[in-house]
Design an enzyme around this catalytic site. Structure first.
Site, PDB file in Angstrom:
ATOM      1  N   VAL A  19       0.836  -1.202   0.000  1.00  0.00           N
ATOM      2  CA  VAL A  19       0.000   0.000   0.000  1.00  0.00           C
ATOM      3  C   VAL A  19       0.869   1.249   0.000  1.00  0.00           C
ATOM      4  O   VAL A  19       0.606   2.207  -0.734  1.00  0.00           O
ATOM      5  CB  VAL A  19      -0.955   0.000   1.208  1.00  0.00           C
ATOM      6  CG1 VAL A  19      -1.778   1.291   1.237  1.00  0.00           C
ATOM      7  CG2 VAL A  19      -1.871  -1.209   1.163  1.00  0.00           C
ATOM      8  N   LYS A 107      -6.232  -0.707  11.431  1.00  0.00           N
ATOM      9  CA  LYS A 107      -7.465  -1.067  12.145  1.00  0.00           C
ATOM     10  C   LYS A 107      -7.178  -1.619  13.530  1.00  0.00           C
ATOM     11  O   LYS A 107      -7.919  -1.346  14.487  1.00  0.00           O
ATOM     12  CB  LYS A 107      -8.260  -2.084  11.332  1.00  0.00           C
ATOM     13  CG  LYS A 107      -7.460  -3.307  10.932  1.00  0.00           C
ATOM     14  CD  LYS A 107      -8.174  -4.144   9.906  1.00  0.00           C
ATOM     15  CE  LYS A 107      -7.235  -5.209   9.334  1.00  0.00           C
ATOM     16  NZ  LYS A 107      -6.221  -4.627   8.441  1.00  0.00           N
ATOM     17  N   GLU A 131     -10.110   6.138   6.619  1.00  0.00           N
ATOM     18  CA  GLU A 131     -11.022   5.457   5.703  1.00  0.00           C
ATOM     19  C   GLU A 131     -10.523   4.072   5.309  1.00  0.00           C
ATOM     20  O   GLU A 131     -11.301   3.115   5.214  1.00  0.00           O
ATOM     21  CB  GLU A 131     -11.234   6.303   4.442  1.00  0.00           C
ATOM     22  CG  GLU A 131     -12.230   5.716   3.464  1.00  0.00           C
ATOM     23  CD  GLU A 131     -13.646   5.683   4.024  1.00  0.00           C
ATOM     24  OE1 GLU A 131     -14.155   4.563   4.246  1.00  0.00           O
ATOM     25  OE2 GLU A 131     -14.226   6.757   4.236  1.00  0.00           O
ATOM     26  N   ILE A 138     -13.587   0.675  -0.191  1.00  0.00           N
ATOM     27  CA  ILE A 138     -15.001   1.017  -0.050  1.00  0.00           C
ATOM     28  C   ILE A 138     -15.155   2.237   0.851  1.00  0.00           C
ATOM     29  O   ILE A 138     -14.683   2.233   1.987  1.00  0.00           O
ATOM     30  CB  ILE A 138     -15.790  -0.161   0.557  1.00  0.00           C
ATOM     31  CG1 ILE A 138     -15.653  -1.403  -0.312  1.00  0.00           C
ATOM     32  CG2 ILE A 138     -17.261   0.209   0.722  1.00  0.00           C
ATOM     33  CD1 ILE A 138     -16.269  -2.635   0.302  1.00  0.00           C
ATOM     34  N   GLY A 189      -2.355 -15.067  -2.812  1.00  0.00           N
ATOM     35  CA  GLY A 189      -1.989 -13.868  -2.070  1.00  0.00           C
ATOM     36  C   GLY A 189      -3.129 -13.228  -1.309  1.00  0.00           C
ATOM     37  O   GLY A 189      -2.971 -12.138  -0.747  1.00  0.00           O
ATOM     38  N   ASP A 203      -9.431  -9.842  12.448  1.00  0.00           N
ATOM     39  CA  ASP A 203      -9.426  -8.690  11.545  1.00  0.00           C
ATOM     40  C   ASP A 203     -10.832  -8.087  11.448  1.00  0.00           C
ATOM     41  O   ASP A 203     -11.020  -6.873  11.573  1.00  0.00           O
ATOM     42  CB  ASP A 203      -8.931  -9.132  10.170  1.00  0.00           C
ATOM     43  CG  ASP A 203      -9.039  -8.042   9.123  1.00  0.00           C
ATOM     44  OD1 ASP A 203      -8.118  -7.202   9.045  1.00  0.00           O
ATOM     45  OD2 ASP A 203     -10.036  -8.022   8.379  1.00  0.00           O
ATOM     46  N   LYS A 207     -12.501  -4.244  12.755  1.00  0.00           N
ATOM     47  CA  LYS A 207     -13.286  -3.376  11.890  1.00  0.00           C
ATOM     48  C   LYS A 207     -14.699  -3.164  12.447  1.00  0.00           C
ATOM     49  O   LYS A 207     -15.258  -2.061  12.353  1.00  0.00           O
ATOM     50  CB  LYS A 207     -13.347  -3.972  10.484  1.00  0.00           C
ATOM     51  CG  LYS A 207     -11.988  -4.038   9.801  1.00  0.00           C
ATOM     52  CD  LYS A 207     -12.034  -4.862   8.531  1.00  0.00           C
ATOM     53  CE  LYS A 207     -10.661  -4.939   7.871  1.00  0.00           C
ATOM     54  NZ  LYS A 207     -10.634  -5.816   6.679  1.00  0.00           N
ATOM     55  N   GLY A 304      -5.936  -5.004  -1.037  1.00  0.00           N
ATOM     56  CA  GLY A 304      -5.076  -4.848  -2.209  1.00  0.00           C
ATOM     57  C   GLY A 304      -4.407  -3.494  -2.216  1.00  0.00           C
ATOM     58  O   GLY A 304      -4.953  -2.503  -1.716  1.00  0.00           O
TER      59      GLY A 304
END
Length: 428
Positions: A19, A107, A131, A138, A189, A203, A207, A304
């Site tokens: 990222v 997160k 975000e 999203i 991946g 995870d 969130k 991604g």
């Protein structure tokens, strides 16, 4: 296109991963457009890496530094993409204390230390945007935090982990076993070598805590979230769901009822008619129910490098605009103090699969166990075998603790050979 005339805004990137590299690339390639949108040039101050001697694909070595503190000190906007708790927490606090705005996709850090970070941002009059911390590309944080600020969110039902959705979707669409589907996700991946954080729901729970805090205007921590993963979901569960017109999804659920808040993550049966049932592959989707706006659904790529970088850059533009114009973004809204209750007080539905002897009177004895706990049976499906029968019982809505007590008694009933599966039903 006219050039902005204001002083450049220095952007520091902490973390050279997938990222981070995409954020640097977009900052560089779209510099002119971004400057026009912000009203001032965005100048890359540097990228923090642990070892500057290691070549980083797509990153100019002149931008790399191992001195994170010095980089943060000279930045106007700090983009934290390191992950984990430390040293990310300390660096974000230092950035905020120095008056820099912060954009993070972390997160786990927000779920564990969100209140501390929000308080630091408020004290410094700085922006804290996140975000990309929920559902990748999203846009869900901004709609819940800003667009629905005048409404009352009642419930959020979401697929917020792409790895688990891919695994369950492959089990559904191609009939794969859990182990084979997970190995395929790792090869592509979508899943880490150690997939625990994803497949055991950690995870998604982080969130869920963030979304619940935003939606219900109060602080909800990771410890408040009930969590189950998908490692116990079998091919037989998936096949039984298909026969009943359902699919299995790992859902993050945050809901408000009777003056209390409940937040949970677990696999659930969803009817094929529900919009979430059609979310395939590694995609995410979040279904929001609000008092005035009604039902809203947000769908897209949940992970991604490029999709997540898009969300990060959106936040960078927002906080940079505020710095260029002298404005500020929304502060933490945590005025509410509704109790966050345990899952045993939640009303839900169960689907219970069990093997029983194929003889008269068994179904009556099973039904008596449900009745003893005040749980009403909605449907019963039966398939007979050689001396045994498979029962699938779906309940009406009941308290979780009554449903769980029912299952516990069924496991000890001599008329039940085995309780093979227990799944909650959502979306009906």
């Amino acid at each position: 296109m006219s050039e902005p005339s204001k002083q450049p805004i220095a952007v520091a990137v902490l973390g050279p991963g997938t990222v981070g590299r995409e954020v640097v690339r977009l900052l560089t390639e779209h510099a002119e457009d971004l400057a026009a949108r912000v009203g001032a040039p965005l100048e890359l101050a540097g990228v923090y890496v642990r070892d500057v001697s290691v070549p980083r694909e797509g990153l100019d070595s002149a931008l790399l530094t191992s001195d994170a503190e010095a980089l943060v000190a000279r930045a106007d906007v700090v983009v934290e993409l390191m992950g984990g708790i430390s040293p990310a927490r300390e660096l974000i606090l230092a950035a905020l204390a120095g008056g820099a705005s912060v954009v993070t996709a972390n997160k786990a850090l927000l779920a564990a230390h969100g209140p501390e970070l929000f308080e630091a941002a408020d004290a410094a009059g700085a922006d804290l945007y996140f975000e990309a911390a929920v559902a990748g590309a999203i846009p869900i944080v901004r709609p819940v935090r800003e667009s629905l600020a005048g409404d009352q969110v009642e419930r959020i039902l979401g697929i917020v982990n792409g790895t688990t959705n891919y695994v369950l979707d492959e089990m559904t669409q191609r009939g794969l076993s859990y182990d084979v589907a997970l190995k395929q996700a790792q090869d592509l991946g979508y899943a880490e070598a150690d997939p625990t954080a994803d497949v055991e729901g950690f995870d998604a729970a982080a969130k869920a805590a963030i979304l619940a805090s935003l939606a219900f205007h109060q602080r909800v921590s990771l410890d408040d979230v009930y969590r189950e993963g998908i490692s116990g979901v079998t091919a037989a569960d998936v096949a039984a769901a298909r026969e009943n017109g359902q699919v299995i999804k790992l859902l993050a659920i945050a809901e408000r009822a009777d003056g209390a808040v409940a937040v949970r993550v677990h696999p659930a049966l969803v009817p094929v008619s529900h919009p979430l049932a059609g979310v395939h592959g590694a995609f995410n989707a979040i279904f929001v129910e609000a008092a005035a706006a009604g039902e809203l659904m947000f769908y897209g790529k949940g992970a991604g490098g490029v999709p997540t970088a898009s969300a990060v850059l959106g936040d960078v533009v927002s906080v940079a605009r505020h710095r260029a114009s002298g404005g500020k973004g929304p502060r933490e809204s945590a005025y509410a103090a509704n109790p966050v209750v345990a899952i045993d007080t939640v009303f839900t539905r169960y689907s219970v699969r069990m093997n029983v002897p194929d003889r008269p009177g068994v179904l009556q004895r099973v039904a008596e166990v449900f009745a003893a706990h005040g749980v009403s049976i909605e449907t019963v499906r039966q398939a007979s075998g050689a001396g045994t029968a498979g029962l699938v019982i779906s309940t009406h809505r009941a308290l979780e603790r009554d449903l769980a007590a029912t299952v516990a008694d069924l496991r000890g009933l001599d008329a039940v050979l085995e309780v093979t599966s227990v799944l909650r039903i959502e979306g009906e």
